[in-house]
Design a protein around this motif. Structure first.
Motif: not given
Length: 224
Positions: A18, A161, A163, A165
């Motif tokens: 991430s 967001d 997640e 992304a």
């Protein structure tokens, strides 16, 4: 290093799981995030000794009981897209990172702040005064260090967001650090250029950084 020079770096570890400061939990991601994001505090290393130094906050005071921290932000702070950065952006970002629904691995670090586990942390911003008042549950000797940790680096919540992304796209990877992302290629390279909107841009000599992504030591050596 010559002014404007673009350097190639290889941190190893491959493509980070991430690039979201809140969701990242590995040094691989942290190294790359720090190029583009900054916290209230930063770290300066002199002769091998690391100390906390003001970053987005130009100063801070601590109450006598050790529970209250008041940060005064630097004047004229901006995001890397040129928009104004406010103290309230820190509040929104910290509440996002601490939210159990986000599921951040290091979200528990906000447990030192009063209000953790409720709808909102006890962090109050005054955008006009450029101040941020943080109330802790109990005195925490390392709180200033936490304010320089990547999980505490503010993000532009409106483009983030759940997640992560958003953090792989140059148009939404908007931070307050010395560089800004211009290209992201999985298992290849992440390209950064100098962020002219960084508060200390005049002292950033590099024109950019190319961060090569590889988890193969032989490949790293060959590329070098």
């Amino acid at each position: 290093v010559a002014d404007g020079e673009i350097v190639n770096v290889m941190y190893g570890g491959g493509t980070p799981e991430s690039m979201d400061p809140a969701l990242n939990s590995a040094s691989t991601g942290s190294n790359l995030i720090r190029l583009a994001f900054a916290g209230l505090m930063g770290t300066r290393v002199v002769d091998g000794v690391a100390t906390s130094e003001p970053e987005l906050a130009e100063s801070h005071t601590i109450s006598e009981d050790g529970l209250g921290y008041t940060f005064t932000l630097r004047d004229g702070l901006k995001w890397s897209d040129g928009s104004d950065f406010f103290a309230s952006d820190v509040v929104k970002s910290w509440n996002r990172a601490a939210d159990v629904d986000l599921g951040a691995a290091y979200g528990f670090l906000f447990d030192v702040i009063d209000g953790y586990g409720t709808e909102s942390l006890n962090v109050v911003a005054d955008d006009a005064a450029r101040t941020l008042v943080v109330t802790l549950k109990a005195p925490c000797a390392y709180f200033l260090e936490l304010c320089g940790f990547t999980t505490f680096c503010p993000v532009k919540v409106d483009v983030a967001d759940a997640e992560g992304a958003w953090a792989t796209k140059p148009e939404t990877f908007i931070g307050t650090g010395p560089f800004k992302m211009v290209s992201y290629k999985v298992d290849d390279v992440i390209e950064y250029v100098k962020n002219e909107n960084y508060w200390n841009a005049e002292n950033v000599k590099l024109g950019g950084v190319n961060a090569f992504l590889s988890e193969d030591s032989v490949a790293i050596l060959a590329a070098y």
